[in-house]
Design a protein around this motif. Structure first.
Motif, PDB file in Angstrom:
ATOM      1  N   SER A 266       0.862  -0.978  -0.082  1.00 49.27           N
ATOM      2  CA  SER A 266       0.164   0.139   0.110  1.00 49.27           C
ATOM      3  C   SER A 266       1.060   1.008  -0.098  1.00 49.27           C
ATOM      4  CB  SER A 266      -0.812   0.004   1.306  1.00 49.27           C
ATOM      5  OG  SER A 266      -1.651   1.230   1.392  1.00 49.27           O
ATOM      6  N   ASN A 267       0.589   2.197  -0.963  1.00 48.78           N
ATOM      7  CA  ASN A 267       1.520   3.328  -0.990  1.00 48.78           C
ATOM      8  C   ASN A 267       0.756   4.456  -0.303  1.00 48.78           C
ATOM      9  OD1 ASN A 267       3.240   2.404  -2.796  1.00 48.78           O
ATOM     10  ND2 ASN A 267       2.014   2.636  -4.646  1.00 48.78           N
ATOM     11  N   GLU A 268      -0.345   4.370   0.669  1.00 47.77           N
ATOM     12  CA  GLU A 268      -0.985   5.477   1.363  1.00 47.77           C
ATOM     13  C   GLU A 268       0.201   5.708   2.312  1.00 47.77           C
ATOM     14  OE1 GLU A 268      -2.641   3.213  -0.239  1.00 47.77           O
ATOM     15  OE2 GLU A 268      -4.060   4.632  -1.089  1.00 47.77           O
ATOM     16  N   GLY A 269       0.705   4.872   3.146  1.00 49.80           N
ATOM     17  CA  GLY A 269       1.740   5.191   4.167  1.00 49.80           C
ATOM     18  C   GLY A 269       2.970   5.994   3.598  1.00 49.80           C
ATOM     19  N   LEU A 270       3.551   5.664   2.465  1.00 48.58           N
ATOM     20  CA  LEU A 270       4.572   6.586   1.588  1.00 48.58           C
ATOM     21  C   LEU A 270       3.936   7.969   1.530  1.00 48.58           C
ATOM     22  CD1 LEU A 270       6.437   4.057  -0.383  1.00 48.58           C
ATOM     23  CD2 LEU A 270       7.093   4.701   1.841  1.00 48.58           C
ATOM     24  N   ALA A 271       2.740   8.069   1.083  1.00 48.82           N
ATOM     25  CA  ALA A 271       2.247   9.277   0.698  1.00 48.82           C
ATOM     26  C   ALA A 271       2.107  10.182   1.798  1.00 48.82           C
ATOM     27  CB  ALA A 271       0.866   9.152  -0.085  1.00 48.82           C
ATOM     28  N   LEU A 272       1.568   9.534   2.849  1.00 48.63           N
ATOM     29  CA  LEU A 272       1.524  10.434   4.162  1.00 48.63           C
ATOM     30  C   LEU A 272       3.056  10.702   4.763  1.00 48.63           C
ATOM     31  CD1 LEU A 272      -0.223  11.814   6.457  1.00 48.63           C
ATOM     32  CD2 LEU A 272       0.066   9.262   7.591  1.00 48.63           C
ATOM     33  N   ALA A 273       3.924   9.971   4.607  1.00 48.44           N
ATOM     34  CA  ALA A 273       5.180  10.407   5.053  1.00 48.44           C
ATOM     35  C   ALA A 273       5.778  11.330   4.142  1.00 48.44           C
ATOM     36  CB  ALA A 273       6.183   8.960   5.059  1.00 48.44           C
ATOM     37  N   LEU A 282      13.793  14.219   9.165  1.00 49.52           N
ATOM     38  CA  LEU A 282      14.427  13.023   8.630  1.00 49.52           C
ATOM     39  C   LEU A 282      13.502  11.807   8.275  1.00 49.52           C
ATOM     40  CD1 LEU A 282      17.266  11.821   7.789  1.00 49.52           C
ATOM     41  CD2 LEU A 282      17.317  10.748   9.951  1.00 49.52           C
ATOM     42  N   ASN A 283      13.548  11.426   7.106  1.00 48.24           N
ATOM     43  CA  ASN A 283      12.633  10.491   6.650  1.00 48.24           C
ATOM     44  C   ASN A 283      13.412   9.128   6.478  1.00 48.24           C
ATOM     45  OD1 ASN A 283       9.967  11.490   6.402  1.00 48.24           O
ATOM     46  ND2 ASN A 283      10.691  12.922   4.941  1.00 48.24           N
ATOM     47  N   MET A 284      12.871   7.973   7.117  1.00 47.81           N
ATOM     48  CA  MET A 284      13.470   6.710   6.948  1.00 47.81           C
ATOM     49  C   MET A 284      12.281   5.643   6.789  1.00 47.81           C
ATOM     50  SD  MET A 284      16.364   6.846  10.151  1.00 47.81           S
ATOM     51  CE  MET A 284      15.377   8.061  11.007  1.00 47.81           C
ATOM     52  N   VAL A 285      12.535   4.896   5.992  1.00 46.60           N
ATOM     53  CA  VAL A 285      11.499   3.724   5.729  1.00 46.60           C
ATOM     54  C   VAL A 285      12.200   2.438   5.621  1.00 46.60           C
ATOM     55  CG1 VAL A 285       9.840   2.873   3.781  1.00 46.60           C
ATOM     56  CG2 VAL A 285      10.332   5.342   3.834  1.00 46.60           C
ATOM     57  N   VAL A 286      11.592   1.380   6.337  1.00 47.57           N
ATOM     58  CA  VAL A 286      11.976   0.307   6.535  1.00 47.57           C
ATOM     59  C   VAL A 286      10.882  -0.741   6.325  1.00 47.57           C
ATOM     60  CG1 VAL A 286      13.660   0.841   8.348  1.00 47.57           C
ATOM     61  CG2 VAL A 286      11.460   0.081   9.194  1.00 47.57           C
ATOM     62  N   LYS A 310      13.264   2.117  -2.842  1.00 56.84           N
ATOM     63  CA  LYS A 310      13.593   3.402  -3.151  1.00 56.84           C
ATOM     64  C   LYS A 310      12.994   4.240  -4.234  1.00 56.84           C
ATOM     65  CE  LYS A 310      16.605   6.703  -1.961  1.00 56.84           C
ATOM     66  NZ  LYS A 310      16.774   7.376  -0.780  1.00 56.84           N
ATOM     67  N   ALA A 311      12.680   3.189  -5.126  1.00 61.36           N
ATOM     68  CA  ALA A 311      12.253   3.738  -6.607  1.00 61.36           C
ATOM     69  C   ALA A 311      10.560   4.284  -6.130  1.00 61.36           C
ATOM     70  CB  ALA A 311      12.427   2.633  -7.608  1.00 61.36           C
ATOM     71  N   CYS A 312      10.059   3.565  -5.393  1.00 56.67           N
ATOM     72  CA  CYS A 312       8.537   3.916  -5.045  1.00 56.67           C
ATOM     73  C   CYS A 312       8.750   4.957  -4.187  1.00 56.67           C
ATOM     74  CB  CYS A 312       8.124   2.720  -4.338  1.00 56.67           C
ATOM     75  SG  CYS A 312       7.813   1.327  -5.285  1.00 56.67           S
ATOM     76  N   MET A 313       9.628   5.290  -3.154  1.00 53.22           N
ATOM     77  CA  MET A 313       9.649   6.498  -2.491  1.00 53.22           C
ATOM     78  C   MET A 313       9.973   7.541  -3.522  1.00 53.22           C
ATOM     79  SD  MET A 313      12.123   5.215   0.651  1.00 53.22           S
ATOM     80  CE  MET A 313      12.511   6.816   1.254  1.00 53.22           C
ATOM     81  N   GLU A 314      10.796   7.507  -4.674  1.00 53.05           N
ATOM     82  CA  GLU A 314      11.053   8.621  -5.346  1.00 53.05           C
ATOM     83  C   GLU A 314       9.621   8.993  -6.156  1.00 53.05           C
ATOM     84  OE1 GLU A 314      14.218   7.478  -8.011  1.00 53.05           O
ATOM     85  OE2 GLU A 314      15.714   7.770  -6.388  1.00 53.05           O
ATOM     86  N   GLU A 316       6.825   8.958  -5.107  1.00 54.06           N
ATOM     87  CA  GLU A 316       6.136   9.786  -4.033  1.00 54.06           C
ATOM     88  C   GLU A 316       6.698  10.920  -3.584  1.00 54.06           C
ATOM     89  OE1 GLU A 316       2.838   9.321  -3.231  1.00 54.06           O
ATOM     90  OE2 GLU A 316       2.746   7.381  -4.157  1.00 54.06           O
ATOM     91  N   ARG A 317       8.135  11.329  -4.274  1.00 63.08           N
ATOM     92  CA  ARG A 317       8.792  12.343  -3.777  1.00 63.08           C
ATOM     93  C   ARG A 317       9.103  12.358  -2.402  1.00 63.08           C
ATOM     94  NH1 ARG A 317       6.153  17.348  -7.271  1.00 63.08           N
ATOM     95  NH2 ARG A 317       6.196  16.291  -9.516  1.00 63.08           N
ATOM     96  N   LEU A 318       9.511  11.352  -1.983  1.00 63.14           N
ATOM     97  CA  LEU A 318       9.940  10.825  -0.486  1.00 63.14           C
ATOM     98  C   LEU A 318      11.502  10.963  -0.164  1.00 63.14           C
ATOM     99  CD1 LEU A 318       9.336  10.476   2.461  1.00 63.14           C
ATOM    100  CD2 LEU A 318       8.803   8.140   2.057  1.00 63.14           C
ATOM    101  N   ARG A 319      11.967  12.012  -0.048  1.00 61.55           N
ATOM    102  CA  ARG A 319      13.512  12.147  -0.113  1.00 61.55           C
ATOM    103  C   ARG A 319      13.839  11.437   1.457  1.00 61.55           C
ATOM    104  NH1 ARG A 319      16.081  17.626  -1.884  1.00 61.55           N
ATOM    105  NH2 ARG A 319      18.107  15.928  -1.599  1.00 61.55           N
ATOM    106  N   GLY A 320      14.686  10.354   1.557  1.00 59.71           N
ATOM    107  CA  GLY A 320      15.197  10.011   2.873  1.00 59.71           C
ATOM    108  C   GLY A 320      15.926   8.478   2.562  1.00 59.71           C
ATOM    109  N   PHE A 321      15.927   7.830   3.525  1.00 56.80           N
ATOM    110  CA  PHE A 321      16.704   6.667   3.524  1.00 56.80           C
ATOM    111  C   PHE A 321      15.804   5.364   3.640  1.00 56.80           C
ATOM    112  CE2 PHE A 321      19.180   9.813   5.788  1.00 56.80           C
ATOM    113  CZ  PHE A 321      20.101   9.882   4.879  1.00 56.80           C
ATOM    114  N   SER A 322      16.095   4.366   2.988  1.00 53.86           N
ATOM    115  CA  SER A 322      15.403   3.217   2.977  1.00 53.86           C
ATOM    116  C   SER A 322      16.179   1.842   3.349  1.00 53.86           C
ATOM    117  CB  SER A 322      14.536   2.843   1.801  1.00 53.86           C
ATOM    118  OG  SER A 322      15.562   2.759   0.477  1.00 53.86           O
ATOM    119  N   GLU A 323      15.505   0.836   3.902  1.00 53.10           N
ATOM    120  CA  GLU A 323      16.106  -0.485   4.192  1.00 53.10           C
ATOM    121  C   GLU A 323      15.128  -1.436   4.313  1.00 53.10           C
ATOM    122  OE1 GLU A 323      19.666  -2.398   4.547  1.00 53.10           O
ATOM    123  OE2 GLU A 323      19.695  -0.305   4.726  1.00 53.10           O
ATOM    124  N   VAL A 324      15.605  -2.713   3.952  1.00 52.97           N
ATOM    125  CA  VAL A 324      14.670  -3.904   3.865  1.00 52.97           C
ATOM    126  C   VAL A 324      15.464  -4.666   4.693  1.00 52.97           C
ATOM    127  CG1 VAL A 324      13.806  -5.770   2.591  1.00 52.97           C
ATOM    128  CG2 VAL A 324      14.038  -3.655   1.314  1.00 52.97           C
TER     129      VAL A 324
END
Length: 660
Positions: A266-273, A282-286, A310-314, A316-324
């Motif tokens: 679901s992309n709603e969480g990334l959209a809100l972030a 700071l924005n971090m997505v795990v 990371k591509a899905c974050m881009e 949504e124009r969410l600049r930050g760090f990601s980690e799986v």
């Protein structure tokens, strides 16, 4: 002239011809090398690829697969996206490139067609000065950042002399012809930006396609400069984790569920972030997955999933760090570890955003199922690593770790490129005195371009006692919003006959941490009225005076005593002597978080906010009940038939301040 004028002329002509031939021989090779490295993409037409190179690579891959089938491990490099180990000159035939020769001849001919060499001499001089100045600047910056890879062999090298050389070249260029100098600087800047943008674009393409033509990372000196500045700033703010209220901002850690390739379910969480970026935190997505790095290819799979995330974050124009993260421990332990170990010093997560578990009923027995056998419980056929017990345990642990928690349910939530329609509202249901976190986060979201034009904030002050005077509360909240400079309309709603507030605040001996709110909005008014002996007509002027104007600190009973300044409240450690609402003998844990209470709150929200674009209110306290099913059912009843709802639980230290 010696020995004669004729010999001098012959010597000059010969030297000019030699220099011209040298340029005609060297310039094409230089252009071909630049084109082969992919530094300037529009020059790629100057190269000629070797047709046998790709065939040889494919053969090596197939041979390696055959060796693996025989039990023999082969080590080879597939791509060179992040290293210069893969020389692109090997893939391109740069020797005797006729295209580069003709391109160099065309550039030289354009200058001669002007008829007078003096017309092009100034700009050529500027190019030489910019080149030597750039070399000196790079040497100075590499020496200033103490780059381990910069190892000059010249014994008398000095970074001060390199800086002086850069300043000298720049000064000479401006003295010779400042218009031409500015033109050369502009052209150099445009080429630099073109190379940077092209490298980023090719890196994204290379990350998605795993192509070896994704651009070579040659090491940008400005990366080292940014690294040095960042480490210096982090070292300077170490030990100042307790920010002033006006400097507090959400450092967000977003937890998302992803499929096998790393695409969020679901992309709603990334959209809100992404819409929280108005707070400039700071924005971090795990993403948490079940597995072990001891298994082969787990690390490679995590990198592929991380690239996709990371591509899905881009998008949504969410600049930050990601980690799986792959782990064999519980989901809650993985989230707690990510919260504790993400970031550095004060730049660490203080707010955690989780999506609502819509299919929680199907996940009730996932813990037992995992011990026996894996059963597909999700829509896409993958087993989520999170069970209901772990989900609720995660919320409890985050509260005990003094992290703010945001629980979000989104349905057709506005995304990047959308504009909220005219008349949209963000409705805030303010029940308990949480330090103003609900107001602050709602205000940050409203500053996003999606909402900024047409959205309007509405604050619904919820009263739960017959002792509350709606008019005084409305006037006090309006006055408080004016003091903190938040434009919002205020409404007072009464929901009496149920113990709604007890589901969001601490009571004595109920196991809630010290950061949990203890008073409602109406009780804050009555407390302030009793302490200051004010009449009901003027008591609203001092409402929320407990919000510190200068410093942010945890409120206590001592904070309400007369003669206690804000500095004394924050600098003096006061034991927890808060006046909890007493629990009677008839009170039992099962009386808290009753579904009937959640249904009445849901009915009130749907009645007052039928067309709200986003509803914001408090998160029920998970410490009130021991049965996770009751807790999830309570929240489910709150969220019923509400498209977009954000539940927030603060930590007791996020405060709105009345000073800028």
């Amino acid at each position: 002239a010696f020995p004669s004028r004729v010999m001098a002329k012959v010597g000059m002509v010969t030297s000019c011809i030699g220099a011209a031939l040298q340029c005609m021989a060297g310039a094409p090779q230089l252009l071909s090398a630049i084109a082969a490295d992919g530094a300037i993409p529009f020059l790629t037409f100057l190269t000629r690829k070797k047709k046998s190179r790709r065939r040889r690579k494919s053969l090596s891959l197939s041979d390696s697969a055959g060796l693996q089938n025989l039990g023999i491990t082969a080590s080879f490099e597939v791509s060179g996206n992040n290293s210069v180990s893969t020389e692109k000159s090997e893939d391109v035939d740069v020797q005797n490139s006729k295209r580069a020769v003709w391109f160099s001849w065309a550039i030289a001919s354009l200058g001669t067609l002007m008829g007078n060499i003096d017309r092009i001499t100034p700009i050529l001089t500027m190019f030489y000065l910019m080149m030597y100045g750039g070399i000196n600047l790079c040497c100075f910056l590499l020496a200033w950042v103490d780059s381990p890879g910069f190892r000059p062999q010249f014994k008398y090298f000095s970074r001060n002399i390199a800086l002086l050389g850069f300043i000298w070249c720049l000064a000479l260029a401006l003295l010779i012809s400042w218009p031409m100098a500015l033109l050369a600087i502009l052209l150099m800047y445009l080429i630099f930006k073109y190379i940077a943008i092209s490298a980023q674009r090719m890196a994204v393409i290379g990350g998605e396609t795993n192509s070896s033509r994704s651009g070579t990372n040659w090491g940008d000196v400005f990366d080292s400069v940014r690294y040095k500045i960042t480490t210096a700033i982090l070292a300077g703010v170490t030990g100042t984790e307790n920010f002033h209220a006006k400097n507090w901002r959400p450092q967000l850690l977003t937890v998302v569920d992803t499929n096998d390739v790393g695409t969020p379910l679901s992309n709603e969480g990334l959209a809100l972030a992404s819409q929280f970026k108005g707070g400039r935190g700071l924005n971090m997505v795990v993403s948490i997955k079940h597995g072990s790095f001891l298994n082969p290819m787990t690390f490679e799979l995590s990198q592929q999933c991380n690239a996709r995330l990371k591509a899905c974050m881009e998008k949504e124009r969410l600049r930050g760090f990601s980690e799986v993260i792959f782990t064999e421990s519980s989901f809650s332990e993985a989230v707690w570890s990510a919260v504790m170990h993400s970031g550095l010093g004060p730049v660490s997560p203080n707010t955690v955003l989780l999506s609502w578990m819509a299919d929680w009923r199907r996940r009730m027995n996932i813990g037992q199922d995992r011990q026996q056998e894996n059963i597909d419980l999700s829509d896409d056929g993958t087993v989520s690593p999170c069970s209901v017990d772990e989900y609720v345990a995660t919320l409890k642990g985050l509260g005990l770790m003094h992290r703010a928690v945001c629980l979000f349910k989104g349905n057709k939530f506005p995304r990047i490129g959308d504009i909220a329609p005219v008349g949209s509202t963000i409705d805030i249901y303010w029940i308990v005195d949480d330090g103003g976190l609900c107001l602050l986060l709602s205000y940050i979201i409203s500053r996003n371009p999606i909402w900024r034009r047409n959205v309007h904030l509405q604050v619904f002050a919820v009263t739960t006692s017959t002792k509350d005077n709606p008019r005084n509360i409305e006037a006090s909240v309006v006055d408080f919003l004016q003091q903190i400079r938040i434009n919002a309309s205020v409404h007072v709603v009464n929901i009496q006959g149920i113990e709604l507030a007890d589901d969001f605040r601490a009571r004595s001996n109920d196991g809630c941490p010290s950061s949990v709110p203890i008073v409602t909005i109406g009780e804050t008014l009555r407390m302030d009225k009793d302490d200051h002996s004010c009449s009901s007509e003027s008591s609203h002027d001092n409402l929320f005076s407990n919000f510190s104007r200068e410093k942010a600190c945890l409120p206590s009973v001592a904070a309400y005593e007369l003669g206690s300044s804000s500095d004394e409240r924050c600098n003096t450690e006061v034991p927890d002597r808060r006046e909890y609402v007493a629990m009677t003998e008839n009170d039992a844990p099962h009386l808290f978080l009753r579904v009937e209470t959640a249904k009445k709150l849901n009915n009130m929200i749907r009645l007052n906010s039928p067309s709200a674009s986003l509803v914001v209110t408090h998160l029920p306290l998970s410490y009130k009940v021991s049965n996770v099913a009751s807790y999830m059912e309570y929240i489910d009843a709150m969220l019923k038939d509400v498209d977009n709802m954000l539940l927030i639980q603060g930590t007791g230290v996020e405060y709105l301040t009345t000073v800028a």
